[in-house]
Design a protein around this motif. Structure first.
Motif, PDB file in Angstrom:
ATOM      1  N   MET A   1       0.935  -1.118   0.067  1.00 56.10           N
ATOM      2  CA  MET A   1      -0.170   0.108   0.076  1.00 56.10           C
ATOM      3  C   MET A   1       0.726   1.206  -0.030  1.00 56.10           C
ATOM      4  O   MET A   1       0.192   2.397  -0.065  1.00 56.10           O
ATOM      5  N   THR A   2       2.053   1.216   0.162  1.00 54.06           N
ATOM      6  CA  THR A   2       2.983   2.178   0.336  1.00 54.06           C
ATOM      7  C   THR A   2       4.024   2.204  -0.651  1.00 54.06           C
ATOM      8  O   THR A   2       4.971   3.092  -0.802  1.00 54.06           O
ATOM      9  N   SER A   3       4.000   1.340  -1.654  1.00 48.29           N
ATOM     10  CA  SER A   3       4.950   1.200  -2.819  1.00 48.29           C
ATOM     11  C   SER A   3       4.906   2.376  -3.563  1.00 48.29           C
ATOM     12  O   SER A   3       3.760   2.849  -4.236  1.00 48.29           O
ATOM     13  N   THR A   4       6.220   2.802  -3.871  1.00 47.56           N
ATOM     14  CA  THR A   4       6.256   3.950  -4.921  1.00 47.56           C
ATOM     15  C   THR A   4       6.787   3.633  -6.124  1.00 47.56           C
ATOM     16  O   THR A   4       6.704   4.384  -7.161  1.00 47.56           O
ATOM     17  N   MET A   5       7.175   2.325  -6.281  1.00 46.45           N
ATOM     18  CA  MET A   5       7.799   1.756  -7.626  1.00 46.45           C
ATOM     19  C   MET A   5       6.612   1.203  -8.382  1.00 46.45           C
ATOM     20  O   MET A   5       6.689   1.065  -9.676  1.00 46.45           O
ATOM     21  N   LEU A   6       5.569   0.600  -7.749  1.00 42.05           N
ATOM     22  CA  LEU A   6       4.257   0.074  -8.542  1.00 42.05           C
ATOM     23  C   LEU A   6       3.419   1.002  -8.241  1.00 42.05           C
ATOM     24  O   LEU A   6       2.194   0.398  -7.517  1.00 42.05           O
ATOM     25  N   PRO A   7       3.031   2.063  -8.774  1.00 41.40           N
ATOM     26  CA  PRO A   7       1.944   2.750  -8.356  1.00 41.40           C
ATOM     27  C   PRO A   7       0.554   2.301  -8.807  1.00 41.40           C
ATOM     28  O   PRO A   7      -0.570   2.540  -8.226  1.00 41.40           O
ATOM     29  N   ALA A  12      -4.432  -0.291  -7.326  1.00 41.04           N
ATOM     30  CA  ALA A  12      -5.476  -1.733  -7.284  1.00 41.04           C
ATOM     31  C   ALA A  12      -5.520  -2.378  -6.009  1.00 41.04           C
ATOM     32  O   ALA A  12      -6.549  -2.771  -5.589  1.00 41.04           O
ATOM     33  N   VAL A  13      -4.377  -2.576  -5.292  1.00 44.76           N
ATOM     34  CA  VAL A  13      -4.621  -3.308  -4.099  1.00 44.76           C
ATOM     35  C   VAL A  13      -5.412  -2.346  -3.140  1.00 44.76           C
ATOM     36  O   VAL A  13      -6.044  -2.802  -2.493  1.00 44.76           O
ATOM     37  N   CYS A  14      -5.104  -1.083  -2.805  1.00 47.22           N
ATOM     38  CA  CYS A  14      -5.794  -0.360  -1.999  1.00 47.22           C
ATOM     39  C   CYS A  14      -7.315   0.069  -2.424  1.00 47.22           C
ATOM     40  O   CYS A  14      -8.047  -0.216  -1.188  1.00 47.22           O
ATOM     41  N   ALA A  25     -13.691   3.690   5.745  1.00 44.41           N
ATOM     42  CA  ALA A  25     -12.481   4.024   6.169  1.00 44.41           C
ATOM     43  C   ALA A  25     -12.032   3.618   7.400  1.00 44.41           C
ATOM     44  O   ALA A  25     -10.804   3.212   7.696  1.00 44.41           O
ATOM     45  N   THR A  26     -12.865   3.764   8.617  1.00 47.07           N
ATOM     46  CA  THR A  26     -12.779   3.300   9.679  1.00 47.07           C
ATOM     47  C   THR A  26     -12.251   1.712   9.771  1.00 47.07           C
ATOM     48  O   THR A  26     -11.160   1.358  10.619  1.00 47.07           O
ATOM     49  N   GLN A  27     -12.908   0.963   9.205  1.00 46.95           N
ATOM     50  CA  GLN A  27     -12.912  -0.317   9.241  1.00 46.95           C
ATOM     51  C   GLN A  27     -11.499  -0.639   8.464  1.00 46.95           C
ATOM     52  O   GLN A  27     -10.494  -1.438   8.900  1.00 46.95           O
ATOM     53  N   LEU A  28     -11.283   0.150   7.200  1.00 46.59           N
ATOM     54  CA  LEU A  28      -9.816  -0.245   6.451  1.00 46.59           C
ATOM     55  C   LEU A  28      -8.511   0.294   7.554  1.00 46.59           C
ATOM     56  O   LEU A  28      -7.699  -0.626   7.534  1.00 46.59           O
ATOM     57  N   THR A  29      -8.714   1.169   8.218  1.00 47.84           N
ATOM     58  CA  THR A  29      -7.414   1.502   9.082  1.00 47.84           C
ATOM     59  C   THR A  29      -7.424   0.644  10.267  1.00 47.84           C
ATOM     60  O   THR A  29      -6.303   0.307  10.699  1.00 47.84           O
ATOM     61  N   GLN A  30      -8.443  -0.159  10.680  1.00 53.85           N
ATOM     62  CA  GLN A  30      -8.656  -0.823  11.752  1.00 53.85           C
ATOM     63  C   GLN A  30      -7.989  -2.229  10.960  1.00 53.85           C
ATOM     64  O   GLN A  30      -7.257  -3.052  11.678  1.00 53.85           O
ATOM     65  N   GLU A  31      -8.212  -2.875   9.865  1.00 53.90           N
ATOM     66  CA  GLU A  31      -7.746  -3.978   9.205  1.00 53.90           C
ATOM     67  C   GLU A  31      -6.176  -3.808   8.781  1.00 53.90           C
ATOM     68  O   GLU A  31      -5.566  -4.646   8.783  1.00 53.90           O
ATOM     69  N   GLY A  39      -2.391   7.248   3.424  1.00 54.53           N
ATOM     70  CA  GLY A  39      -1.906   7.846   2.201  1.00 54.53           C
ATOM     71  C   GLY A  39      -3.061   7.558   1.073  1.00 54.53           C
ATOM     72  O   GLY A  39      -3.411   8.440   0.127  1.00 54.53           O
ATOM     73  N   PHE A  40      -3.564   6.380   1.040  1.00 48.79           N
ATOM     74  CA  PHE A  40      -4.698   6.049   0.237  1.00 48.79           C
ATOM     75  C   PHE A  40      -6.037   6.802   0.435  1.00 48.79           C
ATOM     76  O   PHE A  40      -6.601   7.534  -0.502  1.00 48.79           O
ATOM     77  N   LEU A  41      -6.285   6.965   1.680  1.00 46.47           N
ATOM     78  CA  LEU A  41      -7.268   7.597   2.144  1.00 46.47           C
ATOM     79  C   LEU A  41      -7.288   9.400   1.850  1.00 46.47           C
ATOM     80  O   LEU A  41      -8.094   9.965   1.339  1.00 46.47           O
ATOM     81  N   VAL A  42      -6.063  10.027   2.209  1.00 51.11           N
ATOM     82  CA  VAL A  42      -5.931  11.304   1.759  1.00 51.11           C
ATOM     83  C   VAL A  42      -5.990  11.370   0.175  1.00 51.11           C
ATOM     84  O   VAL A  42      -6.460  12.580  -0.395  1.00 51.11           O
ATOM     85  N   ASN A  43      -5.365  10.756  -0.572  1.00 52.41           N
ATOM     86  CA  ASN A  43      -5.601  10.729  -2.059  1.00 52.41           C
ATOM     87  C   ASN A  43      -7.000  10.774  -2.609  1.00 52.41           C
ATOM     88  O   ASN A  43      -7.335  11.261  -3.457  1.00 52.41           O
ATOM     89  N   ARG A  44      -7.613   9.800  -1.679  1.00 48.35           N
ATOM     90  CA  ARG A  44      -9.371   9.966  -2.046  1.00 48.35           C
ATOM     91  C   ARG A  44     -10.062  10.926  -1.409  1.00 48.35           C
ATOM     92  O   ARG A  44     -11.267  11.273  -1.905  1.00 48.35           O
ATOM     93  N   GLY A  45      -9.373  11.619  -0.541  1.00 48.41           N
ATOM     94  CA  GLY A  45     -10.311  12.979  -0.169  1.00 48.41           C
ATOM     95  C   GLY A  45     -11.043  12.492   1.094  1.00 48.41           C
ATOM     96  O   GLY A  45     -12.081  13.261   1.369  1.00 48.41           O
TER      97      GLY A  45
END
Length: 137
Positions: A1-7, A12-14, A25-31, A39-45
């Protein structure tokens, strides 16, 4: 989820994990953890606050330095040595031996069996198991 080489793979994984968490979003952060998901959530707003009062910040929780797990989680993971039969202990020891041999062959670790090292150095000598001498006593 934090890869910079394979955006594309990262995105897709995120997205997949977000959908599996019912787009909550709360469930995602718990899991997956706050650091992985933010990072994913900020990019999605999507704004999510850091978790409060989590077990990770509790100084009373003991962490096993070998496994990196909480001691309480390890206790629930399997039977203790006192509950295991001799056959189960032997099977577990053989399994660990095979795993360490694999790590050694792959070059991940450089480990030497301390019993074999002691025998080779002459510090340790195997005593034959002679049951007839025990019966005479």
């Amino acid at each position: 989820m934090t890869s910079t080489m394979l955006p594309q793979t990262r995105d897709a994984v995120c997205e997949c994990l977000f959908v599996l968490c019912n787009e909550d979003a709360t469930q995602l952060t718990q899991e997956v953890g706050y650091g992985n998901a933010i990072g994913f959530l900020v990019n999605r707003g999507i704004a999510v606050e850091p978790p409060r009062g989590s077990d990770a910040n509790d100084p009373n929780k003991q962490i096993n330095p070998i496994t990196g797990q909480y001691v309480s989680a390890e206790e629930a993971a399997g039977p203790s040595l006192a509950e295991m039969t001799d056959e189960e202990k032997e099977r577990e020891a053989e399994r660990l031996f095979v795993l360490f041999e694999r790590l050694k062959k792959n070059g991940i670790i450089q480990a030497e069996n301390p019993i074999i090292a002691a025998k080779q150095s002459g510090r340790f000598e195997e005593i034959p198991d002679d049951k007839s001498s025990d019966d005479e006593k």
